[in-house]
Design an enzyme around this catalytic site. Structure first.
Site, PDB file in Angstrom:
ATOM      1  CE  LYS A   1     -51.566  39.072   7.788  1.00 42.68           C
ATOM      2  NZ  LYS A   1     -51.272  40.517   7.866  1.00 42.68           N
ATOM      3  CG  ASN A   2     -51.751  40.712  11.562  1.00 44.88           C
ATOM      4  OD1 ASN A   2     -51.031  40.612  10.561  1.00 44.88           O
ATOM      5  ND2 ASN A   2     -52.976  41.209  11.511  1.00 44.88           N
TER       6      ASN A   2
ATOM      7  CB  CYS B   1     -52.416  49.828   1.625  1.00 46.47           C
ATOM      8  SG  CYS B   1     -53.523  49.373   2.922  1.00 46.47           S
TER       9      CYS B   1
ATOM     10  NE  ARG C   1     -52.845  49.744   7.139  1.00 42.48           N
ATOM     11  CZ  ARG C   1     -52.604  48.445   7.051  1.00 42.48           C
ATOM     12  NH1 ARG C   1     -52.792  47.816   5.915  1.00 42.48           N
ATOM     13  NH2 ARG C   1     -52.189  47.763   8.098  1.00 42.48           N
TER      14      ARG C   1
ATOM     15  CG  ASP D   1     -57.608  42.513  10.566  1.00 39.13           C
ATOM     16  OD1 ASP D   1     -57.719  43.484   9.795  1.00 39.13           O
ATOM     17  OD2 ASP D   1     -56.581  42.276  11.217  1.00 39.13           O
TER      18      ASP D   1
ATOM     19  NE  ARG E   1     -49.920  41.015   2.088  1.00 41.52           N
ATOM     20  CZ  ARG E   1     -50.118  42.230   2.545  1.00 41.52           C
ATOM     21  NH1 ARG E   1     -50.860  43.071   1.866  1.00 41.52           N
ATOM     22  NH2 ARG E   1     -49.575  42.642   3.668  1.00 41.52           N
TER      23      ARG E   1
HETATM   24  N1  EPU Z   1     -52.733  55.250  12.302  1.00 50.54           N
HETATM   25  C1  EPU Z   1     -52.309  56.553  12.206  1.00 50.54           C
HETATM   26  N2  EPU Z   1     -50.974  56.820  12.417  1.00 50.54           N
HETATM   27  C2  EPU Z   1     -50.082  55.854  12.711  1.00 50.54           C
HETATM   28  C3  EPU Z   1     -50.524  54.516  12.820  1.00 50.54           C
HETATM   29  C4  EPU Z   1     -51.864  54.247  12.599  1.00 50.54           C
HETATM   30  O1  EPU Z   1     -53.094  57.463  11.953  1.00 50.54           O
HETATM   31  O2  EPU Z   1     -48.900  56.170  12.886  1.00 50.54           O
HETATM   32  C5  EPU Z   1     -54.152  54.938  12.079  1.00 50.54           C
HETATM   33  C6  EPU Z   1     -54.365  54.052  10.833  1.00 50.54           C
HETATM   34  O3  EPU Z   1     -54.387  54.796   9.643  1.00 50.54           O
HETATM   35  C7  EPU Z   1     -55.687  53.390  11.160  1.00 50.54           C
HETATM   36  C8  EPU Z   1     -55.620  53.221  12.678  1.00 50.54           C
HETATM   37  O4  EPU Z   1     -54.626  54.132  13.128  1.00 50.54           O
HETATM   38  O5  EPU Z   1     -56.738  54.237  10.807  1.00 50.54           O
HETATM   39  C9  EPU Z   1     -55.264  51.845  13.180  1.00 50.54           C
HETATM   40  O6  EPU Z   1     -54.166  51.329  12.457  1.00 50.54           O
HETATM   41  P1  EPU Z   1     -53.068  50.370  13.095  1.00 50.54           P
HETATM   42  O7  EPU Z   1     -51.790  51.106  13.173  1.00 50.54           O
HETATM   43  O8  EPU Z   1     -53.588  49.741  14.347  1.00 50.54           O
HETATM   44  O9  EPU Z   1     -52.950  49.253  11.963  1.00 50.54           O
HETATM   45  P2  EPU Z   1     -51.647  48.461  11.632  1.00 50.54           P
HETATM   46  O10 EPU Z   1     -50.848  48.299  12.864  1.00 50.54           O
HETATM   47  O11 EPU Z   1     -51.007  49.037  10.427  1.00 50.54           O
HETATM   48  C10 EPU Z   1     -52.541  46.073  12.208  1.00 50.54           C
HETATM   49  C11 EPU Z   1     -52.732  44.796  11.458  1.00 50.54           C
HETATM   50  C12 EPU Z   1     -53.883  44.959  10.480  1.00 50.54           C
HETATM   51  C13 EPU Z   1     -55.143  45.306  11.270  1.00 50.54           C
HETATM   52  C14 EPU Z   1     -54.893  46.583  12.096  1.00 50.54           C
HETATM   53  C15 EPU Z   1     -56.063  46.962  12.986  1.00 50.54           C
HETATM   54  C16 EPU Z   1     -50.503  43.875  11.451  1.00 50.54           C
HETATM   55  C17 EPU Z   1     -49.285  43.513  10.682  1.00 50.54           C
HETATM   56  N3  EPU Z   1     -51.504  44.466  10.772  1.00 50.54           N
HETATM   57  O12 EPU Z   1     -52.239  47.054  11.207  1.00 50.54           O
HETATM   58  O13 EPU Z   1     -54.064  43.701   9.841  1.00 50.54           O
HETATM   59  O14 EPU Z   1     -56.218  45.527  10.405  1.00 50.54           O
HETATM   60  O15 EPU Z   1     -53.729  46.403  12.915  1.00 50.54           O
HETATM   61  O16 EPU Z   1     -56.370  45.934  13.857  1.00 50.54           O
HETATM   62  O17 EPU Z   1     -50.585  43.605  12.637  1.00 50.54           O
HETATM   63  C18 EPU Z   1     -54.792  42.247   8.150  1.00 50.54           C
HETATM   64  O18 EPU Z   1     -54.256  41.310   8.770  1.00 50.54           O
HETATM   65  O19 EPU Z   1     -55.563  42.055   7.159  1.00 50.54           O
HETATM   66  C19 EPU Z   1     -54.528  43.629   8.552  1.00 50.54           C
HETATM   67  C20 EPU Z   1     -54.751  44.663   7.752  1.00 50.54           C
END
Ligand code: EPU
Length: 417
Positions: free
Chosen positions: A22-23, A117, A122, A305, A397
């Site tokens: 998915k990701n 969320c 996030r 995850d 999801r």
């Molecule tokens: N963060 C910030 N600012 C930003 C972006 C992120 O402070 O602009 C922080 C977040 O709040 C968090 C950390 O950085 O504390 C890491 O977040 P990241 O941005 O890496 O998460 P994401 O890209 O929103 C993806 C996956 C998640 C997975 C995380 C971490 C996708 C669509 N989602 O989320 O997947 O947990 O990376 O590996 O790729 C899941 O599949 O259940 C899921 C939540």
């Protein structure tokens, strides 16, 4: 609203095929916006987030066709609506992935700001800061990010925190920007590499994906391509724990064990038997599970995850384990539901202390997010008696037909309305 009913206590045995990730699929679908030509994506997991992204692309004017063998064809030639509306973004925050490609190709985008969320705040500040460095103007008003640019240019961007979708968004913006972009402290998750492979197949010039420094040289335009989504490492890891927690024996096929190195090494450490092949691995669970601490970090370390699923396994451990969550500030909602099933867990800030050895008993529980739901399914498989999991739309999801796949391995599990 659907629920899942499980009668626990069966040892799971057999072979399970892993679906596409998915990701990896979500950014790839967003990347189809970068070209007016046809793009074929193979091995798409038909889960709810994929359908939401399809609806989003169609609402913008893209043409999408479902073909055989988990393949879809995308054509973003007639994009008329440069907006990701609140109704779609609120159900799936990864919708924000259309921001980078839209700005790069159309110089304008309006994307609903994702709210908090269940697992944490996030924010997307790092996505926006990066785009601003590349020459975009990003204003937030009425709950929307309104972004525009006279033309993106290359920039040096160092992320304060490793962000997976942030890295992907900026990579997609940079492929059509003028000059060179360097992303430092970038995410090196396999999903980022898979996206870079796709972008290269479209004609982009990217180096260093899979490391902390990614260099992108912008090109004038991108072409269509055919791209295969990598197998879902988190689905594979979830089935590995299903074998471990039920003392079963499962052959996990059609995946890349290298993407699961940290998870498989942790499972070996706790006493689970793992045999690794080229495109799959076998997991044999035993009665004795050692309690071992784990801390989540960005790839290649133990993934956040898989934290909830590992917690379910640790409830069967022979002692005490400490699980530390460093990525998200509120990702322990499953602990409270596991306690309702008889587990002995104390949450203190970013740590959960799990005292193993208490027998799990079936109960009515509620899923709070995707991976929390998976941990409740795993606990239900190991528990004595009946477990009913409510709010399984979270599970839908991200897991393809999970109850069918588990039933195929001998689980007593069904979906009820
Ligand atoms: N963060 C910030 N600012 C930003 C972006 C992120 O402070 O602009 C922080 C977040 O709040 C968090 C950390 O950085 O504390 C890491 O977040 P990241 O941005 O890496 O998460 P994401 O890209 O929103 C993806 C996956 C998640 C997975 C995380 C971490 C996708 C669509 N989602 O989320 O997947 O947990 O990376 O590996 O790729 C899941 O599949 O259940 C899921 C939540």
């Amino acid at each position: 609203m659907d629920k899942i009913r499980i009668i626990g206590g069966k040892e799971l045995r057999g072979n399970v095929e892993i679906s596409g990730a998915k990701n990896a699929a979500l950014p790839a679908m967003a990347a189809t916006l970068l070209t007016p030509e046809n793009v074929w994506l193979e091995n798409l997991p038909y889960v709810r987030d994929i359908m939401t992204t399809r609806a989003l692309l169609e609402s913008m004017g893209a043409h999408v066709e479902t073909l055989e063998n988990e393949t879809m064809m995308f054509k973003a030639a007639g994009i008329g609506e440069l907006e990701a509306p609140y109704e779609l973004v609120k159900t799936m925050r990864a919708s924000v992935l259309v921001l980078g490609p839209m700005l790069a190709r159309f110089k304008k985008a309006r994307v609903s700001l994702p709210g908090g969320c269940a697992i944490g705040a996030r924010p997307i500040n790092l996505h926006l800061q990066g785009l601003e460095k590349m020459g975009a103007k990003c204003d937030v008003s009425h709950g929307y990010v309104e972004a525009s640019t006279a033309g993106l240019h290359g920039a040096y961007i160092q992320f304060d925190t490793v962000t997976v979708t942030g890295t992907e968004n900026l990579m997609m913006a940079a492929v059509l920007a003028g000059g060179e972009t360097m992303l430092d402290n970038a995410a090196c998750e396999p999903e980022v590499e898979n996206l870079a492979d796709m972008l290269r197949a479209m004609g982009a010039r990217i180096e260093g994906d899979g490391t902390r420094t990614i260099r992108i040289r912008g090109v004038k335009k991108l072409k269509g391509c055919r791209h295969r989504i990598i197998p879902d490492r988190i689905e594979a890891g979830t089935f590995a724990i299903a074998a471990a927690i039920t003392r079963g024996d499962i052959e996990i096929a059609n995946c890349n064990p290298k993407h699961l190195a940290s998870v498989l090494s942790q499972l070996s450490l706790v006493g689970v038997e793992i045999s690794i092949g080229e495109t799959g691995f076998r997991v044999r669970g035993h009665a004795d599970i050692s309690s071992k601490n784990v801390t989540t970090y960005p790839y290649p370390a133990f993934p956040t995850d898989m934290q909830a699923q590992y917690m379910a396994l640790m409830t069967r451990g022979d002692g005490t384990s400490i699980i530390t969550e460093t990525i998200f500030e509120n990702r322990f909602m499953h602990a409270l539901e596991l306690i309702r099933m008889g587990a002995d867990i104390t949450v203190e800030g970013r740590q959960a202390i799990v005292h193993g050895g208490r027998p799990l008993t079936g109960a009515n529980v509620q899923a709070s997010d995707l991976r929390a739901s998976a941990s409740l399914v795993l606990a239900g498989l190991a528990a004595e008696g009946e477990t009913i999991i409510d709010r399984v739309y979270h599970l839908d999801r991200g897991y393809v037909r999970i109850e069918e796949k588990l039933a195929g391995l001998g689980a007593e599990i069904e979906r009820i309305s």
